[in-house]
Enzyme design. Structure first.
Site, PDB file in Angstrom:
ATOM      1  N   PRO A  55      -1.760  -0.097   3.790  1.00  0.00           N
ATOM      2  CA  PRO A  55      -3.117  -0.591   3.507  1.00  0.00           C
ATOM      3  C   PRO A  55      -4.182   0.472   3.221  1.00  0.00           C
ATOM      4  CG  PRO A  55      -2.717  -0.651   5.855  1.00  0.00           C
ATOM      5  CD  PRO A  55      -1.438  -0.173   5.220  1.00  0.00           C
ATOM      6  N   CYS A  56      -4.070   1.139   2.093  1.00  0.00           N
ATOM      7  CA  CYS A  56      -5.090   2.125   1.727  1.00  0.00           C
ATOM      8  C   CYS A  56      -6.442   1.448   1.468  1.00  0.00           C
ATOM      9  CB  CYS A  56      -4.647   2.968   0.534  1.00  0.00           C
ATOM     10  SG  CYS A  56      -4.218   2.029  -0.920  1.00  0.00           S
TER      11      CYS A  56
END
Length: 162
Positions: free
Chosen positions: A124-125
């Site tokens: 989850p950047c």
């Protein structure tokens, strides 16, 4: 080496191309201007990833458990591991990510590695934001980052009049 499989999945924020082998999913990318066909027959090695992404987008899944196999340098893998540890509903700043990494001076290299993350959403950047809360840097587009952060309750949905 296992044979690579590929599927196209329609999410509420665009078509996702999912690629993987028996070793795990190696990439999930948004495909803008997609002109192919959404996959109806899902290869066995990608069934669980498609199922869990559907649950994330259309139900209430908050964590992913299918096997990942991202390709990158040792530095990138270490950065992506930090991303993977940001829980659903939480965000961190780039400087906080650099602190966790153990090198505040590496902030630009870390941000660059975030941008090369091959497994959108699952690694989850999108949960990394600017220090003052601004939404900066997302390879899938800032509008998608905003949508994902709203979905996860990290930022409030903005009311629009148009």
């Amino acid at each position: 080496m296992s044979l690579e499989s590929k599927v196209y999945f329609e999410s509420p924020i665009g078509v996702l191309e999912i690629i993987g082998t028996q070793e795990g999913v190696s990439s999930i990318y948004f495909k803008d201007n997609f002109e192919g066909e959404i996959s109806e027959n899902i290869p066995k090695v990608l069934e669980e990833s498609v199922k869990q992404l559907k649950e994330y987008f259309f139900e209430d899944r908050k964590e992913f458990s299918f096997k990942l196999n991202p390709k990158g340098t040792d530095f990138q893998i270490k950065v992506w591991k930090i991303l993977s540890e940001i829980p659903y509903g939480k965000s961190i700043s780039y400087s906080e990510q650099s602190e966790i990494f153990g090198d505040l001076k590496a902030i630009r290299a870390i941000a660059s590695a975030n941008g090369k993350n091959p497994i959108s959403i699952v690694i989850p950047c999108h949960r990394v934001i600017g220090k003052s809360g601004e939404l900066t840097g997302y390879a899938g587009g800032i509008w998608r980052k905003k949508w994902l952060l709203e979905k996860e309750g990290i930022i409030e949905k903005q009311m629009t009049l148009f």
